[in-house]
Design an enzyme around this catalytic site. Sequence first.
Site, PDB file in Angstrom:
ATOM      1  N   ARG A  96      26.609  22.357 -10.843  1.00  0.00           N
ATOM      2  CA  ARG A  96      27.497  23.633 -10.338  1.00  0.00           C
ATOM      3  C   ARG A  96      27.402  24.326  -9.044  1.00  0.00           C
ATOM      4  O   ARG A  96      28.534  24.187  -8.578  1.00  0.00           O
ATOM      5  CB  ARG A  96      26.369  24.635 -10.814  1.00  0.00           C
ATOM      6  CG  ARG A  96      27.690  26.268 -11.049  1.00  0.00           C
ATOM      7  CD  ARG A  96      28.515  26.321 -11.849  1.00  0.00           C
ATOM      8  NE  ARG A  96      29.351  27.821 -12.074  1.00  0.00           N
ATOM      9  CZ  ARG A  96      30.343  28.270 -11.373  1.00  0.00           C
ATOM     10  NH1 ARG A  96      31.657  27.156 -11.785  1.00  0.00           N
ATOM     11  NH2 ARG A  96      30.974  29.055 -11.810  1.00  0.00           N
ATOM     12  N   CYS A 111      30.166  36.533 -26.220  1.00  0.00           N
ATOM     13  CA  CYS A 111      30.006  38.207 -25.426  1.00  0.00           C
ATOM     14  C   CYS A 111      29.813  39.132 -26.953  1.00  0.00           C
ATOM     15  O   CYS A 111      29.421  39.720 -27.439  1.00  0.00           O
ATOM     16  CB  CYS A 111      31.209  39.160 -24.472  1.00  0.00           C
ATOM     17  SG  CYS A 111      30.522  37.925 -23.189  1.00  0.00           S
TER      18      CYS A 111
HETATM   19  N1  LIG Z   1      31.658  36.426 -19.284  1.00  0.00           N
HETATM   20  C1  LIG Z   1      31.643  37.206 -20.023  1.00  0.00           C
HETATM   21  O1  LIG Z   1      32.867  37.356 -20.276  1.00  0.00           O
HETATM   22  C2  LIG Z   1      30.620  38.710 -19.932  1.00  0.00           C
HETATM   23  C3  LIG Z   1      31.825  39.556 -19.835  1.00  0.00           C
HETATM   24  C4  LIG Z   1      30.317  40.776 -19.565  1.00  0.00           C
HETATM   25  C5  LIG Z   1      29.293  40.194 -19.610  1.00  0.00           C
HETATM   26  N2  LIG Z   1      28.599  39.429 -19.742  1.00  0.00           N
HETATM   27  C6  LIG Z   1      27.589  38.999 -19.462  1.00  0.00           C
HETATM   28  O2  LIG Z   1      26.783  38.335 -18.185  1.00  0.00           O
HETATM   29  C7  LIG Z   1      25.569  37.040 -18.874  1.00  0.00           C
HETATM   30  C8  LIG Z   1      26.199  35.904 -17.343  1.00  0.00           C
HETATM   31  O3  LIG Z   1      27.240  35.601 -18.855  1.00  0.00           O
HETATM   32  P1  LIG Z   1      27.906  34.098 -17.978  1.00  0.00           P
HETATM   33  O4  LIG Z   1      29.643  34.478 -18.745  1.00  0.00           O
HETATM   34  O5  LIG Z   1      28.194  34.231 -16.488  1.00  0.00           O
HETATM   35  O6  LIG Z   1      27.501  33.205 -18.258  1.00  0.00           O
HETATM   36  P2  LIG Z   1      27.569  31.455 -17.269  1.00  0.00           P
HETATM   37  O7  LIG Z   1      26.629  30.406 -18.980  1.00  0.00           O
HETATM   38  O8  LIG Z   1      29.033  31.073 -17.648  1.00  0.00           O
HETATM   39  O9  LIG Z   1      26.878  31.775 -16.213  1.00  0.00           O
HETATM   40  C9  LIG Z   1      25.127  31.389 -16.755  1.00  0.00           C
HETATM   41  C10 LIG Z   1      24.829  30.861 -14.612  1.00  0.00           C
HETATM   42  O10 LIG Z   1      23.202  31.096 -15.162  1.00  0.00           O
HETATM   43  C11 LIG Z   1      22.457  30.182 -14.605  1.00  0.00           C
HETATM   44  N3  LIG Z   1      21.600  29.978 -14.934  1.00  0.00           N
HETATM   45  C12 LIG Z   1      20.452  30.199 -16.387  1.00  0.00           C
HETATM   46  N4  LIG Z   1      19.284  30.383 -15.901  1.00  0.00           N
HETATM   47  C13 LIG Z   1      19.561  30.169 -14.618  1.00  0.00           C
HETATM   48  C14 LIG Z   1      18.428  30.359 -14.254  1.00  0.00           C
HETATM   49  N5  LIG Z   1      17.012  31.063 -14.543  1.00  0.00           N
HETATM   50  N6  LIG Z   1      18.103  30.794 -12.939  1.00  0.00           N
HETATM   51  C15 LIG Z   1      19.007  30.197 -12.172  1.00  0.00           C
HETATM   52  N7  LIG Z   1      20.448  30.270 -12.806  1.00  0.00           N
HETATM   53  C16 LIG Z   1      20.770  30.015 -13.902  1.00  0.00           C
HETATM   54  C17 LIG Z   1      23.688  29.028 -15.406  1.00  0.00           C
HETATM   55  O11 LIG Z   1      23.551  27.136 -14.776  1.00  0.00           O
HETATM   56  C18 LIG Z   1      24.540  29.391 -15.807  1.00  0.00           C
HETATM   57  O12 LIG Z   1      25.235  28.668 -14.418  1.00  0.00           O
HETATM   58  C19 LIG Z   1      25.006  37.585 -19.703  1.00  0.00           C
HETATM   59  O13 LIG Z   1      24.832  38.198 -19.689  1.00  0.00           O
HETATM   60  C20 LIG Z   1      26.837  38.046 -20.610  1.00  0.00           C
HETATM   61  O14 LIG Z   1      26.408  38.276 -21.649  1.00  0.00           O
HETATM   62  C21 LIG Z   1      29.421  38.221 -19.620  1.00  0.00           C
END
Ligand SMILES: NC(=O)c1ccc[n+]([C@@H]2O[C@H](COP(=O)([O-])OP(=O)(O)OC[C@H]3O[C@@H](n4cnc5c(N)ncnc54)[C@H](O)[C@@H]3O)[C@@H](O)[C@H]2O)c1
Length: 426
Positions: free
Chosen positions: A40, A261
Amino acid sequence: MPSLNDSSVAIIGLGYVGLPLAVAFGSKRKTVGFDVNQARIRDLAAGIDATLEVSGDELASATQLSFSHDLNDLRACNVFIVTVPTPIDDHKRPDLTPLIKASETLGKVIKHGDVVVYESTVYPGATEEVCIPVIEKLSGLRFNQDFFAGYSPERINPGDKEHRVHSIVKVTSGSTPEIADFVDALYRTIVLAGTHRASSIKVAEAAKVIENTQRDLNIALINELAIIFGKLGIDTLEVLEAAGSKWNFLPFRPGLVGGHCISVDPYYLTYKAQEIGYHPEVILAGRRINDNMGQYVTDQVVKLMTRKRIHVVDANILILGLTFKENCPDLRNTRVVDIVRELEEYHAKIDIFDPWANREEAHHEYGYTLLESLPEDKRYDAVILTVGHKQFREMGAEGIKKLCAESHVIYDVKYILPKDAVDARL
Ligand SMILES: NC(=O)c1ccc[n+]([C@@H]2O[C@H](COP(=O)([O-])OP(=O)(O)OC[C@H]3O[C@@H](n4cnc5c(N)ncnc54)[C@H](O)[C@@H]3O)[C@@H](O)[C@H]2O)c1
């Protein structure tokens, strides 16, 4: 705490939520985008965002943003924003592993006066009860004396180019009144729509988790209505359009509820409720209804095929769409797989086509080999329109009928085709 001018930000986790945030901060101030996924980081450094949330031009416009998977690059930052995933495990319990691991990373780099802000969706209390103790333990620093925390839930909607970081009001909070002011002011530098300052971290955590729980339940109600109207032989969309002529009728539509979500967050809330001895009735009932919609759709399709004397065993069935929502490559927790699995139990032969999904990811996550393109010569006994991608809408009834055998069933989960062009719709 740092002054606003001296704040340099690190975003931990560059997914659907973290990357747009990193770009927003990186066009205003020094920002490090950190992710454990090296591929990534490589892609982003080359100007490519596989989630399609941020364009190459937008990435280039964030001139103060750098990307890294090396935690040493975090040491120069003084505000850390955590946007890692918060999934559920096989027993539908919160899996806080990524959040704990990210907190461990921060425990190794955090200094006196630094601020940690969590954005990941959690249950009320998770930041202070689970994450902060991890940082304290690894860093040896004391919470609210040596370092501080905030919580500002993300409201990103994948694939939505209208509601973006700067245009969605952001809830902010802090572990002390001064930190709440600081966190609020920091987000105000990137969120043009403004902020809503919650009175505490717990209030902000609870606000986020109920946004998605409310949506889940509203859809569950409409799904239940769709099942009832299906039995009554009434078209659900026509009923919803009629009811929608009243000013306060909410415009929800039935459907599969997937993604990471809406179909996941309610379990964070119900877990916490059960932990404190309250058994949620309504929230879990809604979850059950939504989780069963794949089976319901399959039952309907099999009934329709049987009525037309089409053998389900060995039937060629085409599924149009695998991602969890339209015009978006996000495959996480897609409930289309429930339909595929159910149909496989009938020994039907399933083809899946999705012009948005990454074929390798689909294979890796679900073991499916997606069609590269729609076959010119194959004729399907049934077509199920599962995702409202614009390509399927553009094909129209004519384009989709061309894919079908003479006797066939078309089932439309997403109201893509007119009612009279399909055998049934949800
Ligand atoms: N995507 C949405 O629509 C949305 C909306 C609101 C809230 N959220 C919340 O936001 C949070 C993130 O969601 P997302 O959709 O961006 O997830 P995602 O899976 O798209 O991205 C998460 C990223 O975090 C990285 N990651 C995982 N563990 C890690 C660590 N220990 N250190 C550094 N990087 C790490 C992964 O490699 C990945 O690139 C979740 O809690 C989700 O519920 C998401």
